[in-house]
Design a protein around this motif. Sequence first.
Motif, PDB file in Angstrom:
ATOM      1  N   ARG A 136       2.344  -1.586   1.591  1.00  0.00           N
ATOM      2  CA  ARG A 136       1.739  -1.617   0.253  1.00  0.00           C
ATOM      3  C   ARG A 136       0.606  -0.601   0.124  1.00  0.00           C
ATOM      4  N   PHE A 137      -0.168  -0.417   1.174  1.00  0.00           N
ATOM      5  CA  PHE A 137      -1.326   0.475   1.096  1.00  0.00           C
ATOM      6  C   PHE A 137      -1.009   1.919   1.467  1.00  0.00           C
ATOM      7  N   PHE A 138      -0.004   2.130   2.319  1.00  0.00           N
ATOM      8  CA  PHE A 138       0.189   3.474   2.860  1.00  0.00           C
ATOM      9  C   PHE A 138       1.538   4.126   2.543  1.00  0.00           C
ATOM     10  N   LEU A 139       2.516   3.367   2.104  1.00  0.00           N
ATOM     11  CA  LEU A 139       3.830   3.948   1.818  1.00  0.00           C
ATOM     12  C   LEU A 139       3.839   4.539   0.409  1.00  0.00           C
ATOM     13  N   ARG A 140       3.974   5.848   0.332  1.00  0.00           N
ATOM     14  CA  ARG A 140       4.002   6.518  -0.962  1.00  0.00           C
ATOM     15  C   ARG A 140       5.384   6.412  -1.597  1.00  0.00           C
ATOM     16  N   ASP A 141       5.408   6.334  -2.914  1.00  0.00           N
ATOM     17  CA  ASP A 141       6.672   6.204  -3.630  1.00  0.00           C
ATOM     18  C   ASP A 141       7.597   7.385  -3.370  1.00  0.00           C
ATOM     19  N   SER A 142       7.023   8.571  -3.247  1.00  0.00           N
ATOM     20  CA  SER A 142       7.844   9.760  -3.019  1.00  0.00           C
ATOM     21  C   SER A 142       8.566   9.682  -1.677  1.00  0.00           C
ATOM     22  N   LYS A 144       9.279   6.895  -0.039  1.00  0.00           N
ATOM     23  CA  LYS A 144      10.269   5.817  -0.132  1.00  0.00           C
ATOM     24  C   LYS A 144      11.523   6.294  -0.861  1.00  0.00           C
ATOM     25  N   LYS A 145      11.337   7.065  -1.924  1.00  0.00           N
ATOM     26  CA  LYS A 145      12.483   7.583  -2.668  1.00  0.00           C
ATOM     27  C   LYS A 145      13.326   8.514  -1.798  1.00  0.00           C
ATOM     28  N   GLN A 146      12.666   9.362  -1.025  1.00  0.00           N
ATOM     29  CA  GLN A 146      13.401  10.255  -0.126  1.00  0.00           C
ATOM     30  C   GLN A 146      14.214   9.455   0.886  1.00  0.00           C
ATOM     31  N   ALA A 147      13.621   8.384   1.412  1.00  0.00           N
ATOM     32  CA  ALA A 147      14.316   7.560   2.402  1.00  0.00           C
ATOM     33  C   ALA A 147      15.526   6.869   1.786  1.00  0.00           C
ATOM     34  N   ILE A 148      15.375   6.359   0.571  1.00  0.00           N
ATOM     35  CA  ILE A 148      16.490   5.686  -0.103  1.00  0.00           C
ATOM     36  C   ILE A 148      17.600   6.680  -0.417  1.00  0.00           C
ATOM     37  N   ASP A 149      17.223   7.863  -0.862  1.00  0.00           N
ATOM     38  CA  ASP A 149      18.227   8.903  -1.132  1.00  0.00           C
ATOM     39  C   ASP A 149      18.999   9.253   0.144  1.00  0.00           C
TER      40      ASP A 149
END
Length: 406
Positions: A136-142, A144-149
Amino acid sequence: MNILSALCHALWVSFTMLWQIFWGLSLGFLFSAVIEVTVSKAEMSKLLPDHSLRSLTRASLFGAASSSCSYAAVAMARSMIRKGADFTATMAFQFAATNLVLDLGMLMWVLIAWQFAAAEFVGGAIMIGVLVLLFRFFLRDSLKKQAIDQANKGIAGSMEGHAAMSMDEQNGTWKQRLTSKDGWKTISHSYVMNWAMLWRDIGVGLLVAGAIAAWVPDSFWQKFFMVNHPTVAMIWGAFIGPLIAVASFTCSVGNVPLAAVLWKGGISFGGVASFIFGDLIILPILNIYRKYYGGRMTAFMAVTFYVAMVVAALIVEMVFQLAGWVPREHHTAVVDAAISFNYTTILNIFFGVIFAILTVVFFKTGGPEMMRMMERGEHDHTGDGHEASSHRHCAESPGHGSHQQH
């Protein structure tokens, strides 16, 4: 002759460990198989839309009802992400699937003591909470999106077939499934496949633990774990535990015999917990993360997972110390055991009969054919043909060549 004698001694220690734990393994795998049949997970991803407390609780419960093998848990997690589950909730599932499962707790109880089984369940829940906060504090949305892609690109792992099978939907209510002929056929398949997934890890773990117990003197471990400095030993054990797991290369169940040896050698109570937690950051698993989610996310996961393991171990150590539940003596029945006719023999015979019955059912109801189909990539339960590629279990996962899965 001295070398031969030493080898025989190590093999005998390994065999006595196996003798002590067989019934516990069989019981744990039976529980796991029953849960696999009675708990449907076809709609799991729809139930994990975010990382709210409700979703995280569901993820933890689903994980606890899943496989204890870290490679299988990693494959299941990727399948869930591909179906739309929240990334953080899925990682909670992955942690629960390797630390909150019944067979692991049962094995810890049989091999060492009930306090360690309790510590795994308590510590596993704490570890999930710490991990969620770190994300929640350190994972950036960008990122996370790259990982999901990356996860959606269709790079299949060798455990995707098992993940697909484990997430398949069963028909009827849980009572109907548990009392039906088809239900017990499915239980036999899940039970035998649990053994198929983990026998190499268990075997390697027993051989390594037997060799260390037979050849490495306690004086070495006592110095290494700083047993003469209790406060330092507590902190050092929590930090070094996952790193020893990284070097052991086996999944959580396979690590338990070595955990018993380390405890006898002097590692702290929390150190045992962190050592068991560490199976999710062993090098082959990190390589799988890299393929599934990319290099940057793998680095982030390695650091946050390690921090969560250490923090959880330290908290467990303090809580159990305050409660007076930490065993005073570093003895384990399994390391010091000898084979004799006692309750262990009776339980081994009883669960050996169950093993034989369920194995016969497995072979008579198409189990081997189903495994061959999964190996050929023909068993598609998820709707994605490439996701049901193979069921070669722990022993043949990426990074292990012909040896390993979780």
